[in-house]
Design an enzyme around this catalytic site. Structure first.
Site, PDB file in Angstrom:
ATOM      1  N   THR A  67       0.847  -1.126   0.063  1.00 55.96           N
ATOM      2  CA  THR A  67      -0.075  -0.195   0.021  1.00 55.96           C
ATOM      3  C   THR A  67       0.976   1.309   0.146  1.00 55.96           C
ATOM      4  O   THR A  67       2.149   1.136  -0.169  1.00 55.96           O
ATOM      5  CB  THR A  67      -0.834   0.140   1.257  1.00 55.96           C
ATOM      6  OG1 THR A  67      -1.760   0.811   1.018  1.00 55.96           O
ATOM      7  CG2 THR A  67      -0.360   0.121   2.474  1.00 55.96           C
ATOM      8  N   LYS A  71       3.559   1.336  -3.707  1.00 53.95           N
ATOM      9  CA  LYS A  71       2.824   0.672  -4.775  1.00 53.95           C
ATOM     10  C   LYS A  71       3.495   0.599  -6.159  1.00 53.95           C
ATOM     11  O   LYS A  71       3.395  -0.353  -7.205  1.00 53.95           O
ATOM     12  CB  LYS A  71       1.407   1.210  -4.881  1.00 53.95           C
ATOM     13  CG  LYS A  71       0.520   0.596  -3.692  1.00 53.95           C
ATOM     14  CD  LYS A  71      -0.926   0.919  -4.165  1.00 53.95           C
ATOM     15  CE  LYS A  71      -1.820   0.569  -2.882  1.00 53.95           C
ATOM     16  NZ  LYS A  71      -3.164   1.063  -3.206  1.00 53.95           N
ATOM     17  N   ALA A 137      -2.841   4.273  -5.602  1.00 52.61           N
ATOM     18  CA  ALA A 137      -4.445   3.853  -5.665  1.00 52.61           C
ATOM     19  C   ALA A 137      -4.875   4.711  -6.980  1.00 52.61           C
ATOM     20  O   ALA A 137      -5.924   4.183  -7.725  1.00 52.61           O
ATOM     21  CB  ALA A 137      -5.115   4.333  -4.516  1.00 52.61           C
TER      22      ALA A 137
END
Length: 288
Positions: A67, A71, A137
């Site tokens: 995370t 990433k 993300a």
């Protein structure tokens, strides 16, 4: 949960992790499915990522999760990448093969798409999106939107080179639908029907902050925040106050987590057991 010599380990590598529900959700799923696995946290950033990944190669791991802020950086330490993960340029899931190879995947996009279409009712191919955050993300989210026919995706980030790179990658690898927006420029928001916060602003040390001033949010817009702890960030509270439909990242976390279990084990993910654990955690927080 019994831990023995045959227990396969999974760790989540990132920082901060204090807000994460992943370990409880995953471990509840393992127990329900009769899997001899254990999920735990490793709070670390890019500085020690290479050492941690190398250590996993020689330990009893089925793989690991990744995370923020690791990433993108993790890609350089892996042996192979799933084609979609390679196009996205970010990995949140790594599978360790019996031969010891580390293969990168990305289930964030799967989780986001399932959540926003099934729970949010968004028709991606009829929508214009504005995304705050061009990191891991944001990469997964915007890539899966482009892959599924989004009409337009505006992307901004505090680190503008990050947003520009993502725009270029999407236009090159998926479809020419992405456009860079300078940080602090909110002029494109009015043209969008979906606003996404994938920046991390509103969680951890930035609780109470929002990436967008409330006056730029319109009641007709759908607002999504990849964060789920707190369950309503300042961004979502502002949007709700404006009359918007809102959705946090809980469903995204659930569906991406189910996909991770399936990659690590080759078995169907225990969706309902994982969903129940997430709901239990939220109820506990409300009563605290």
């Amino acid at each position: 949960m019994k831990v023995d010599i045959n227990t396969k380990m999974i760790t989540l590598i990132g920082t901060p992790l204090g807000q994460s529900f992943a370990a409880r959700m995953q471990n509840a799923g393992y127990e329900a499915a009769g899997l001899n696995m254990l999920y735990f946290y490793t709070e670390a950033d890019n500085e020690h990522l290479a050492d941690i990944v190398n250590g996993i190669r020689y330990m009893n791991f089925a793989g690991f999760a990744v995370t923020k802020p690791n990433k993108v950086k993790v890609l350089q330490y892996l042996d192979e990448l799933d084609p979609l993960c390679e196009k996205m340029g970010a990995s949140n899931t790594v599978v360790k093969t019996p031969e010891g190879k580390l293969i990168g995947y990305n289930t964030d996009g799967i989780g986001f798409y399932t959540s926003i279409t099934e729970e949010g009712g968004i028709k991606v191919d009829q929508s214009v999106f504005f995304c705050f955050g061009g990191g891991g993300a944001g990469r997964a989210i915007c890539s899966v939107l482009a892959y599924n026919g989004a009409r337009k995706i505006y992307i901004t980030d505090l680190y503008e080179d990050c947003a520009k790179e993502l725009v270029n990658d999407i236009n090159k690898n998926f479809a020419p639908v992405a456009e860079f927006v300078p940080h602090g420029d909110f002029s494109k928001l009015a043209a969008c029907n979906v606003i996404i916060n994938a920046s991390g602003v509103g969680m951890g040390k930035t609780i109470g902050q929002s990436p967008v001033p409330k006056e730029y949010i319109q009641s007709s817009q759908f607002c999504f925040d990849a964060c789920y702890n707190p369950d309503k960030t300042q961004f979502l509270m502002d949007a709700e106050e404006k009359g918007c439909q809102i959705l946090n990242g809980l469903g995204m976390s659930l569906y991406q987590g189910v996909a991770q279990v399936e990659l690590w084990t080759g078995k169907k993910g225990p969706v309902e057991a994982m969903r129940k654990e997430l709901m239990d955690i939220l109820e506990e927080q409300k009563q605290a």
